[in-house]
Design an enzyme around this catalytic site. Structure first.
Site, PDB file in Angstrom:
ATOM      1  N   HIS A   1     -24.327 -34.969 -20.920  1.00 42.29           N
ATOM      2  CA  HIS A   1     -22.941 -35.111 -21.137  1.00 42.29           C
ATOM      3  C   HIS A   1     -22.207 -34.847 -19.558  1.00 42.29           C
ATOM      4  O   HIS A   1     -22.670 -34.063 -18.942  1.00 42.29           O
ATOM      5  CB  HIS A   1     -22.290 -34.307 -21.983  1.00 42.29           C
ATOM      6  CG  HIS A   1     -20.976 -34.998 -22.574  1.00 42.29           C
ATOM      7  ND1 HIS A   1     -19.810 -34.968 -21.710  1.00 42.29           N
ATOM      8  CD2 HIS A   1     -20.821 -36.086 -23.370  1.00 42.29           C
ATOM      9  CE1 HIS A   1     -18.968 -35.747 -22.351  1.00 42.29           C
ATOM     10  NE2 HIS A   1     -19.354 -36.485 -23.184  1.00 42.29           N
TER      11      HIS A   1
ATOM     12  N   ASP B   1     -23.862 -37.792 -30.066  1.00 41.60           N
ATOM     13  CA  ASP B   1     -24.578 -38.951 -30.828  1.00 41.60           C
ATOM     14  C   ASP B   1     -25.913 -38.596 -31.234  1.00 41.60           C
ATOM     15  O   ASP B   1     -26.520 -39.122 -32.217  1.00 41.60           O
ATOM     16  CB  ASP B   1     -24.859 -39.970 -29.664  1.00 41.60           C
ATOM     17  CG  ASP B   1     -23.623 -40.706 -29.197  1.00 41.60           C
ATOM     18  OD1 ASP B   1     -22.675 -41.004 -30.136  1.00 41.60           O
ATOM     19  OD2 ASP B   1     -23.430 -40.936 -27.919  1.00 41.60           O
TER      20      ASP B   1
HETATM   21  N1  CMC Z   1     -32.660 -36.759 -20.818  1.00 41.99           N
HETATM   22  C1  CMC Z   1     -33.222 -36.360 -19.604  1.00 41.99           C
HETATM   23  N2  CMC Z   1     -32.674 -36.126 -18.385  1.00 41.99           N
HETATM   24  C2  CMC Z   1     -31.272 -36.252 -18.177  1.00 41.99           C
HETATM   25  C3  CMC Z   1     -30.483 -36.806 -19.445  1.00 41.99           C
HETATM   26  C4  CMC Z   1     -31.443 -37.056 -20.553  1.00 41.99           C
HETATM   27  N3  CMC Z   1     -30.576 -37.169 -21.628  1.00 41.99           N
HETATM   28  N4  CMC Z   1     -29.159 -36.771 -19.087  1.00 41.99           N
HETATM   29  C5  CMC Z   1     -29.146 -36.478 -17.843  1.00 41.99           C
HETATM   30  N5  CMC Z   1     -30.401 -36.087 -17.215  1.00 41.99           N
HETATM   31  C6  CMC Z   1     -30.958 -35.818 -16.011  1.00 41.99           C
HETATM   32  C7  CMC Z   1     -30.736 -36.919 -14.969  1.00 41.99           C
HETATM   33  O1  CMC Z   1     -32.060 -37.444 -15.002  1.00 41.99           O
HETATM   34  C8  CMC Z   1     -30.389 -36.046 -13.730  1.00 41.99           C
HETATM   35  O2  CMC Z   1     -31.762 -35.493 -13.224  1.00 41.99           O
HETATM   36  P1  CMC Z   1     -31.945 -35.503 -11.786  1.00 41.99           P
HETATM   37  O3  CMC Z   1     -30.983 -34.436 -11.078  1.00 41.99           O
HETATM   38  O4  CMC Z   1     -33.274 -34.639 -11.904  1.00 41.99           O
HETATM   39  O5  CMC Z   1     -32.216 -36.747 -11.163  1.00 41.99           O
HETATM   40  C9  CMC Z   1     -29.593 -35.189 -14.133  1.00 41.99           C
HETATM   41  O6  CMC Z   1     -29.846 -34.869 -15.478  1.00 41.99           O
HETATM   42  C10 CMC Z   1     -28.071 -35.622 -13.863  1.00 41.99           C
HETATM   43  O7  CMC Z   1     -27.837 -36.835 -14.590  1.00 41.99           O
HETATM   44  P2  CMC Z   1     -26.760 -37.604 -14.290  1.00 41.99           P
HETATM   45  O8  CMC Z   1     -27.070 -39.218 -14.685  1.00 41.99           O
HETATM   46  O9  CMC Z   1     -26.281 -37.583 -12.860  1.00 41.99           O
HETATM   47  O10 CMC Z   1     -25.516 -37.297 -15.170  1.00 41.99           O
HETATM   48  P3  CMC Z   1     -24.422 -37.960 -15.701  1.00 41.99           P
HETATM   49  O11 CMC Z   1     -23.257 -37.006 -15.760  1.00 41.99           O
HETATM   50  O12 CMC Z   1     -24.326 -39.253 -15.097  1.00 41.99           O
HETATM   51  O13 CMC Z   1     -25.061 -38.493 -17.118  1.00 41.99           O
HETATM   52  C11 CMC Z   1     -24.972 -39.177 -19.410  1.00 41.99           C
HETATM   53  C12 CMC Z   1     -24.420 -38.107 -18.255  1.00 41.99           C
HETATM   54  C13 CMC Z   1     -24.360 -39.044 -20.789  1.00 41.99           C
HETATM   55  C14 CMC Z   1     -25.019 -40.745 -18.995  1.00 41.99           C
HETATM   56  C15 CMC Z   1     -26.643 -38.635 -19.362  1.00 41.99           C
HETATM   57  O14 CMC Z   1     -26.692 -37.375 -19.812  1.00 41.99           O
HETATM   58  C16 CMC Z   1     -27.252 -39.706 -20.230  1.00 41.99           C
HETATM   59  O15 CMC Z   1     -27.861 -40.778 -19.930  1.00 41.99           O
HETATM   60  N6  CMC Z   1     -27.689 -39.256 -21.643  1.00 41.99           N
HETATM   61  C17 CMC Z   1     -28.416 -39.956 -22.439  1.00 41.99           C
HETATM   62  C18 CMC Z   1     -27.515 -41.015 -23.059  1.00 41.99           C
HETATM   63  C19 CMC Z   1     -26.450 -40.501 -24.143  1.00 41.99           C
HETATM   64  O16 CMC Z   1     -27.038 -39.804 -24.817  1.00 41.99           O
HETATM   65  N7  CMC Z   1     -25.401 -40.827 -24.049  1.00 41.99           N
HETATM   66  C20 CMC Z   1     -24.211 -40.495 -24.841  1.00 41.99           C
HETATM   67  C21 CMC Z   1     -23.286 -39.582 -24.121  1.00 41.99           C
HETATM   68  S1  CMC Z   1     -22.162 -38.456 -25.211  1.00 41.99           S
HETATM   69  C22 CMC Z   1     -21.341 -39.670 -26.137  1.00 41.99           C
HETATM   70  C23 CMC Z   1     -20.421 -40.571 -25.292  1.00 41.99           C
HETATM   71  O17 CMC Z   1     -19.560 -39.867 -24.515  1.00 41.99           O
HETATM   72  O18 CMC Z   1     -20.515 -41.809 -25.044  1.00 41.99           O
END
Ligand code: CMC
Length: 388
Positions: A269, A323
């Protein structure tokens, strides 16, 4: 807190991370400690004691209703469930293989086109429109689901609450009390979550002084993405993949997925750097439903995946989000995968509308961020026949 205009220099924030652009009383997320509040009330209190109807009132009117206020709000919701003939016809024309998120985006937009007073900014009229939209969204989803399966549509039942009526219209039979109770709680947990991507979309549209339907249409389109609302559907597909392609070997799945630098759906998140409090509540609800349905297969797999992922993802402060456990709950409630994100919308529409109303009442300022230009300047214009 310094206003950016006083600072003068634009700040750069990839993905607008950690940027305030407005003030709110609706929701507070304490991401460091994994706490969530609607109007200052801890989410655990609401999940334990409130209902979809009452929590919706809380957000829309920014106060807990008294008995009479709640009864009136709830009665109107029950009265407003049916959709017009023309909307039903429109639903019948939609291809049966359409994604239900595309369906609700289209029907909400179509409905806005039919409202001659769509652009009204009168607060009472806006709250009327809000009540209608909240009431009709489950009907739009349930009708489409029945139509695409060549089943007769089931009329809304005023005897049932918002949660129970949706399950009834979907399945064509009355759900049990425990199913209604658990589904209702998932709706409370999905109702609102600060300035997330879909709410921001709604507010960007509202900030141009466009109408409420256009704002909600923008929000639905944004919620659809798998990084946002689409994650609950993807999380359940993931469990099926583990079961079918990996023979239930959670560890193998996890290792291969992470080695390919792919994401585990339902984890992570932007704001929470601790366990999402909604996921904790949902996990308990999923366990309760698993006992009720006498099938622990999916929740056991989820707990195992969480335990195996913990030491690896925990280092990056990545934990299950809302989720993750919502997915198995909806599966146990016999809801098809592609309706999970529309259900998120059925709840979050309350948050979207509450933010729109709050924003219009406060600054209402046009949202217009900037992009940092990194291209060249004063390049010559080359005529087309001189270009290579
Ligand atoms: N699985 C594996 N690695 C992850 C995940 C995950 N679900 N989420 C983040 N990371 C890693 C990412 O690869 C990155 O690693 P590195 O620094 O080594 O490159 C690091 O964590 C930071 O990721 P980011 O993309 O910069 O973080 P963000 O704040 O943009 O991501 C997120 C937030 C929700 C988009 C992401 O955690 C994600 O894609 N999760 C999976 C999809 C998901 O479950 N979404 C629902 C979110 S909660 C409900 C809502 O509000 O909609």
């Amino acid at each position: 807190m310094k206003d950016i205009r006083e600072i003068g220099e634009p700040v750069f924030s990839s993905g607008l991370e950690n940027i305030y652009f407005s003030e709110t009383k609706l929701c507070y997320i304490d991401g460091e400690n994994g706490r969530l509040y609607y109007l200052g009330i801890p989410i655990e209190e609401l999940a334990d004691n409130s209902t979809f109807e009452e929590s919706s009132y809380l957000l829309l009117y920014q106060k807990l209703p008294n008995k009479e206020e709640l009864e009136n709000f709830d009665r109107k919701l029950r009265e407003n469930r049916e959709i017009s003939e023309i909307l039903l016809k429109e639903e019948e024309l939609i291809p049966k293989n359409a994604h239900p998120m595309d369906v609700i985006r289209t029907i909400v937009s179509f409905n806005g086109m039919l409202d001659e007073k769509a652009t009204s900014r009168n607060e009472e009229e806006l709250l009327e429109k809000a009540n209608k939209l909240i009431a009709m969204l489950p009907t739009i989803v349930a009708y489409f689901h029945r139509i695409r399966n060549n089943l007769n549509t089931v009329k809304p039942d005023r005897e049932l609450n918002h949660a129970g009526n949706f399950l009834y219209m979907l399945r064509g039979e009355k759900p049990s009390d425990i199913e209604i109770e658990i589904f209702d709680k998932t709706l409370i947990l999905y109702l609102e979550h600060g300035m997330n991507a879909s709410t921001f979309s709604a507010i960007v549209t509202a900030s141009t002084q466009s109408d409420i339907y256009s704002s909600i249409t923008s929000a639905i389109g944004t919620l659809k993405g798998p990084l946002h609302g689409g994650a609950n559907e993807e999380a359940m597909k993931m469990l099926f993949e583990i079961d079918e392609k990996y023979n239930g070997d959670v560890e193998k799945y996890l290792k291969e997925k992470l080695a390919r630098k792919e994401r585990i759906m339902g984890f992570g998140h932007r704001v929470y750097k601790a366990y999402d409090p909604r996921a904790r509540i949902l996990k308990n609800l999923a366990l309760k439903l698993a006992d009720y349905t006498n099938n622990r297969k999916w929740i056991d797999m989820q707990i195992q995946l969480e335990e195996k992922a913990g030491p690896i993802l925990g280092e990056k402060q990545i934990y299950p989000n809302v989720d993750y456990y919502a997915a198995s709950i909806y599966y146990m409630l016999k809801i098809p995968f592609d309706l999970y994100t529309p259900i998120f919308a059925i709840a979050r529409i309350v948050g979207w509308i509450s933010h729109i109303l709050e924003y219009w009442k406060s600054s209402g300022r046009l949202i217009r961020p900037r992009e940092k230009y990194i291209g060249e300047l004063n390049k010559p214009y080359i005529k087309i026949n001189e270009r290579r």
